[in-house]
Scaffold this motif. Structure first.
Motif, short mmCIF file in Angstrom:
data_model
loop_
_atom_site.label_atom_id
_atom_site.label_comp_id
_atom_site.label_asym_id
_atom_site.label_seq_id
_atom_site.Cartn_x
_atom_site.Cartn_y
_atom_site.Cartn_z
N PRO A 1 -28.87 -0.74 12.63
CA PRO A 1 -27.45 -0.34 12.63
C PRO A 1 -26.70 -0.92 11.45
O PRO A 1 -26.75 -2.13 11.21
N PRO A 2 -25.98 -0.10 10.68
CA PRO A 2 -25.22 -0.59 9.53
C PRO A 2 -23.93 -1.29 9.95
O PRO A 2 -23.48 -1.17 11.10
N SER A 3 -23.33 -1.99 9.01
CA SER A 3 -22.06 -2.68 9.26
C SER A 3 -20.86 -1.79 8.97
O SER A 3 -19.81 -1.93 9.59
N GLY A 4 -21.01 -0.89 8.01
CA GLY A 4 -19.89 -0.03 7.63
C GLY A 4 -20.37 1.07 6.71
O GLY A 4 -21.55 1.21 6.42
N ALA A 5 -19.40 1.86 6.20
CA ALA A 5 -19.74 3.00 5.35
C ALA A 5 -18.58 3.28 4.40
O ALA A 5 -17.41 3.00 4.72
N VAL A 6 -18.91 3.86 3.23
CA VAL A 6 -17.91 4.32 2.28
C VAL A 6 -18.25 5.74 1.88
O VAL A 6 -19.42 6.15 1.92
N ARG A 7 -17.19 6.49 1.53
CA ARG A 7 -17.38 7.89 1.15
C ARG A 7 -16.88 8.03 -0.31
O ARG A 7 -15.75 7.69 -0.63
N VAL A 8 -17.78 8.56 -1.16
CA VAL A 8 -17.42 8.76 -2.57
C VAL A 8 -17.42 10.25 -2.94
O VAL A 8 -17.04 10.59 -4.07
N LEU A 9 -17.81 11.14 -2.04
CA LEU A 9 -17.83 12.58 -2.33
C LEU A 9 -16.67 13.28 -1.63
O LEU A 9 -16.25 12.88 -0.54
N GLY B 1 -24.24 12.12 3.06
CA GLY B 1 -23.86 11.68 1.72
C GLY B 1 -23.04 10.41 1.71
O GLY B 1 -22.82 9.84 0.63
N ASP B 2 -22.58 9.93 2.89
CA ASP B 2 -21.86 8.67 2.93
C ASP B 2 -22.82 7.52 2.64
O ASP B 2 -24.01 7.57 2.98
N ILE B 3 -22.26 6.48 2.02
CA ILE B 3 -23.07 5.28 1.72
C ILE B 3 -22.90 4.29 2.87
O ILE B 3 -21.78 3.90 3.22
N LEU B 4 -24.02 3.91 3.46
CA LEU B 4 -24.03 2.90 4.51
C LEU B 4 -24.28 1.53 3.88
O LEU B 4 -25.02 1.41 2.91
N TYR B 5 -23.66 0.50 4.46
CA TYR B 5 -23.93 -0.85 3.96
C TYR B 5 -24.10 -1.81 5.13
O TYR B 5 -23.60 -1.61 6.23
N ALA C 1 -23.03 16.60 -1.69
CA ALA C 1 -23.66 15.81 -0.63
C ALA C 1 -25.08 16.30 -0.38
O ALA C 1 -26.00 15.50 -0.14
N ALA C 2 -25.29 17.64 -0.40
CA ALA C 2 -26.61 18.19 -0.18
C ALA C 2 -27.58 17.72 -1.27
O ALA C 2 -28.76 17.42 -0.99
N ALA C 3 -27.09 17.66 -2.52
CA ALA C 3 -27.95 17.21 -3.62
C ALA C 3 -28.33 15.74 -3.44
O ALA C 3 -29.49 15.34 -3.68
N VAL C 4 -27.37 14.89 -3.01
CA VAL C 4 -27.66 13.47 -2.78
C VAL C 4 -28.68 13.33 -1.66
O VAL C 4 -29.65 12.58 -1.76
N VAL C 5 -28.46 14.05 -0.54
CA VAL C 5 -29.37 13.97 0.60
C VAL C 5 -30.76 14.44 0.22
O VAL C 5 -31.78 13.83 0.59
N SER C 6 -30.84 15.55 -0.53
CA SER C 6 -32.13 16.09 -0.93
C SER C 6 -32.89 15.09 -1.80
O SER C 6 -34.11 14.91 -1.65
#
Length: 286
Positions: free
Chosen positions: A278-286, A236-240, A172-177
């Motif tokens: 404001p996003p509608s939702g989120a998914v977690r892949v990590l 690191g979560d993906i917002l959509y 997650a840190a690598a994605v955020v960075s």
């Protein structure tokens, strides 16, 4: 004297002198004619008959006419050759004009396609911004109804949400960075880096850093992991934005109520609080 001489019917008739003289004259005339004819024939045989053929004489006028005819023939040949050259030049010019016209049509068609594509992208961007504005208004109204006090002002989605403020670690840190490093880059529809992005291109590139191959488009990315509530987000979560499976925009949550996303051509890649859009939702892949 013959014993039959006294018989009148058996006597030879005597020729009269007049008849004898006439016959002698006829014979003499015939012999004379033959002699004259023979002499004439001998003379004619001695002198051969000669026939003279008169050939046409090439006069000055006839020579001039021949020369003039030759000049006319030569001029006609030159005219034919000149006409052939003109016809060939006209055919070549027509061929080149046809090629130029085809090239012009091709370029015009390409320009038309480019203009249509640019108009389509501009319309899509306008629709995207309008949809975001509508979604933002809907979410804001929902937050006000649920909390009774609107946004907390601290970057949280709602007054009662417990958005994580923990520091990202590991993948997650690598994605955020990675996404933070792209803030300020340009937004280009279809862009996949390294200096210009669209929203899903940025998210895909960020997760590729940690060996995760996400789908290319936002619709598919909005269903790529496990759905999580906006009140339990982690870095690191993906917002959509939009519905899951029909999202029109994605970004990455980076913690502390902030997200990074390639928004639009006006803003480029930005770091903003969730309340900004404001996003509608989120998914977690990590």
């Amino acid at each position: 004297m013959s014993h039959t001489a006294h018989i009148r019917s058996h006597r030879k008739p005597r020729r009269s002198a007049s008849k004898i003289a006439m016959r002698a004259g006829v014979a003499g005339g015939v012999l004379g004619t033959l002699a004259v004819t023979g002499a004439s024939g001998s003379a004619n045989a001695a002198e051969p008959v000669t026939q003279t053929l008169e050939l046409p004489t090439l006069t000055a006028d006839l020579a001039a006419q021949v020369a003039q005819s030759a000049d006319v023939t030569q001029q006609a040949a030159a005219n034919y050759e000149l006409q052939a050259e003109r016809d060939a030049a006209a055919a070549q010019a027509a061929k080149e004009a046809k090629a130029d016209l085809a090239e012009a049509k091709k370029k015009a068609e390409e320009e038309k396609k480019k203009a249509e594509e640019a108009a389509r992208k501009a319309a899509a961007e306008r629709a995207e911004r309008a949809a975001r504005d509508a979604q933002r208004a809907t979410l804001s109204a929902s937050v006000e109804v649920s909390s009774g006090s609107g946004s907390s002002g601290s970057g949280s989605v709602s007054a009662g949400a417990s958005v994580s403020t923990s520091t990202a670690t590991g993948s997650a840190a690598a994605v955020v960075s990675f996404v933070r490093a792209q803030v300020g880059d340009a937004y280009v529809s279809g862009g996949t880096g390294p200096n210009s992005w669209d929203c899903s291109g940025l998210v895909q590139a960020a997760f590729r850093q940690v060996g995760i191959d996400l789908p290319r488009v936002s619709q598919a990315q909005s269903t790529a992991g496990t759905q999580v509530s906006l009140g339990s987000l982690q870095p690191g979560d993906i917002l959509y934005w939009g519905g899951a499976g029909s999202a029109y925009h994605v970004g990455v949550y980076v913690g502390d109520g902030m997200f990074v996303g390639a928004q639009n051509p006006s803003t480029g890649v930005v770091l903003k609080p969730l309340s900004y859009d404001p996003p509608s939702g989120a998914v977690r892949v990590l």
